[in-house]
Design an enzyme around this catalytic site. Sequence first.
Site, short mmCIF file in Angstrom:
data_model
loop_
_atom_site.label_atom_id
_atom_site.label_comp_id
_atom_site.label_asym_id
_atom_site.label_seq_id
_atom_site.Cartn_x
_atom_site.Cartn_y
_atom_site.Cartn_z
N HIS A 68 1.02 -1.31 0.03
CA HIS A 68 0.07 0.17 -0.16
C HIS A 68 0.86 1.06 -0.06
CE1 HIS A 68 -3.90 -1.95 0.91
NE2 HIS A 68 -2.99 -2.93 1.80
N PRO A 69 0.48 2.22 -0.61
CA PRO A 69 1.08 3.63 -0.42
C PRO A 69 0.44 4.16 0.90
CG PRO A 69 -1.10 3.52 -1.92
CD PRO A 69 -0.62 2.25 -1.59
N GLU A 91 -9.49 4.31 -3.07
CA GLU A 91 -9.96 4.26 -1.56
C GLU A 91 -9.70 5.50 -0.69
OE1 GLU A 91 -9.20 -0.44 -2.05
OE2 GLU A 91 -7.56 0.87 -1.12
N PHE A 121 1.14 3.13 8.13
CA PHE A 121 0.00 2.93 8.67
C PHE A 121 -1.32 2.35 7.82
CE2 PHE A 121 -4.18 5.30 9.24
CZ PHE A 121 -4.74 4.98 10.70
N ILE A 123 -5.13 1.60 7.02
CA ILE A 123 -6.69 1.75 7.43
C ILE A 123 -7.43 1.63 6.17
CG2 ILE A 123 -6.39 4.37 6.89
CD1 ILE A 123 -8.44 4.77 9.29
N ALA A 125 -9.52 2.91 4.09
CA ALA A 125 -9.77 4.25 3.98
C ALA A 125 -11.18 4.59 3.27
CB ALA A 125 -8.60 5.17 3.16
#
Length: 170
Positions: A68-69, A91, A121, A123, A125
Amino acid sequence: MNDALSRWNLLPSNEAAHEVLPCCGSRTWANGMAGSRPLQDVATLLATSDRIWRGLSIADWLEAFQSHPRIGETQAPRESSARAQDWSVQEQHRAAESDDSLKQALAEANREYEHRFHRIFIICASGRSAEEILANLRHRLHNDDATELQEASEQQRQITQIRLRKWLAE
């Protein structure tokens, strides 16, 4: 049965794993999914995904996280497929629409999180504003390592479920 699922059930195992990898980012998860075929319906696919995800090692979870970025960015820290990159942009679109001061606050909080937990992190989103994401990030900075790893894992599980549904709809 869903057309995409029917087609996927017939692919050679390595191709099937490659096709679902953007949904999660863990090779072990993707291989487990491919090895669980044939899957009869969407509910079985989603339940199988959860079962495999919960049985993975921490190293496998971290591999998925690395696909993920960072929140507010568009490039993942390691090689990621174009499909996964596109999904991340979708997202995070609400976070990307935020003003510069909020983007800066997210970047600073991301750096603090990475310093504390030694990973990005994670999440789910989708549908969340930048303000909601930032508040969640700041709250989770107070977690101990074990609690935060479990929370990040749950967020990744949710992301995977959403992406599997998107994949089936393509």
